[in-house]
Design an enzyme around this catalytic site. Sequence first.
Site, PDB file in Angstrom:
ATOM      1  N   GLY A 151      14.873 -36.328  21.873  1.00  0.00           N
ATOM      2  CA  GLY A 151      14.224 -36.013  23.138  1.00  0.00           C
ATOM      3  C   GLY A 151      12.798 -35.557  22.899  1.00  0.00           C
ATOM      4  O   GLY A 151      12.280 -34.690  23.589  1.00  0.00           O
ATOM      5  N   HIS A 167      21.506 -16.032  29.551  1.00  0.00           N
ATOM      6  CA  HIS A 167      20.502 -15.085  29.041  1.00  0.00           C
ATOM      7  C   HIS A 167      20.931 -13.630  29.249  1.00  0.00           C
ATOM      8  O   HIS A 167      21.010 -12.839  28.304  1.00  0.00           O
ATOM      9  CB  HIS A 167      19.159 -15.299  29.741  1.00  0.00           C
ATOM     10  CG  HIS A 167      18.529 -16.619  29.479  1.00  0.00           C
ATOM     11  ND1 HIS A 167      18.802 -17.371  28.357  1.00  0.00           N
ATOM     12  CD2 HIS A 167      17.615 -17.335  30.187  1.00  0.00           C
ATOM     13  CE1 HIS A 167      18.084 -18.483  28.393  1.00  0.00           C
ATOM     14  NE2 HIS A 167      17.369 -18.491  29.485  1.00  0.00           N
TER      15      HIS A 167
END
Length: 586
Positions: free
Chosen positions: A105, A334
Amino acid sequence: MAAQITPPPSSSSSSLAFSSEFNVWKPMRCCFFKWVSQVCPRIRPTNHFRIKSSNGHPLNAVSMQGGMDGSPLAKGINPEEQEEFFIDILDKEEALSTLSITVVGASGDLAKKKIFPALFALYYEDCLPKNFIVFGYARTKLTDEELRNIISTTLTCRIDKRENCKDKMEQFLKRCFYHSGEYNSEENFAELDSKLKKKEAGKLSNRLFYLSIPPNIFVDVVRCASMMASSANGWTRVIVEKPFGRDSESSAELTRCLKKYLTEDQIFRIDHYLGKELVENLSVLRFSNLIFEPLWSRNYIRNVQFIFSEDFGTEGRGGYFDNYGIIRDIMQNHLLQILALFAMETPVSLDAEDIRNEKVKVLRSMKPLELEDVIIGQYKGHNKGGRAYPGYTDDSTVPKNSITPTFAAAALFINNARWDGVPFLMKTGKALHRKRAEIRVQFRHVPGNLYKRNFGTDLDKSTNELVLRVQPDEAIYLKINNKVPGLGMRLDRSDLNLLYRARYPTEIPDAYERLLLDAIAGERRLFIRSDELDAAWSLFTPLLKELEAKKISPELYPYGSRGPVGAHYLAAKYNVRWGDVGGEDD
């Protein structure tokens, strides 16, 4: 004295699994003197360097933890020869091996803005081995030179080390190559393998694949890389970017599919927030300072807040975001990861498995989120200062009737002896009034406070608070009560402040640098284990399904505001005031 190194025997690679890991190759060229000082204090300082993983453990000293004395390697070597002996061994190890990093990618924003700059920063700091190459892989048709031109615009040198910057960039770019191919093509990955082998020139090859791609093609890439491009005689590791599924079921299916081709030890699930400097410092602050550990419990802590806010909206990237929402994008990974690090018991050691075991215990001790303990919101258009700010559904990539939340606040609880009854509050959102990420620890009121009348009726003004500001302007500060100088008895709330840019003038490394360094070293402490992922999803999946089944509409809030009013009612429900609102930090 020269040491003889025998190359390791080659082993054939399985068509369905990456090769087993070898311990012969070690990352090189960083912090050699620190390593030597731990292995054998008698060795003189040198200018050679060797890498260390971010937990501070020397990577080349595993078999020599007891020092040199009695080691077969040390026999017959007097102290004057030891320095030359070790340098010779390490240099020959390095000469016999190579590291190949493939960024899958490579034409995407994450690769260009974060991954390639992080790799260059490691190279600039001499933290990569002598023999390394970087390959970009994507569907976009590019030449090697075109890739180099693209990534050269994003490379920067350290603020405090600008010497030889241009030369370093040129040297790094010469090691960068490109191969175009489909993500599900075994033939294209076989072509990549041929190019890698040509560059590796018969050396012991260690290969790291970074999947900077959408999750729906993770398995295709891993299958093709496993069958056609894995290392035949060294280790192969794969870094996987979030999101790791949308719920418990899809996450478990992704893990099951990945494990058809990889072992758990080869999968590095990256959450870049775990590589942030202040998050890294969290366990150091707690476990190496006597004044904090005794206070780290329900006896002294009233609540803990994890706040993550952005001052911008989706701005053209709403198509991706609308499929996940703020809870999956920020809160479930997170913030929950930081919570687990904050609340875990003291691990047996700093080894990755010991730390991750304690994090899993925290997650399994928590009760799943309920709808009544969650507030969701979505930003709307707003005019401010003569400028018009668009709402979430004004984004051309977002459906006009979308009810995907761009804000969420939640109250979580840990059902164990240390944290019983303490609310852990999370708040995260886009298009808020300021950008920040911080941990706020609010302590209990002083029993029978002699100075209660000096604070009036608002006792929250006298509450001690420990704040770890992750970004921007990294800092740790403690709010204390203090007498204002003068003849009267007037009290003031002051900060004991450790501002990183004042105390440590050097540039703080990017989180991706630390995590890439650890992945190269095989250090898994800051990466997410599969059972840890399962436990995290089990907390949020029932809530997410209920929100979607009942089609609950988010509370609207203006772009650039403090978020939905409902977040304040949620905090008040548990007798808590958000630490980032209405005070000197606001």
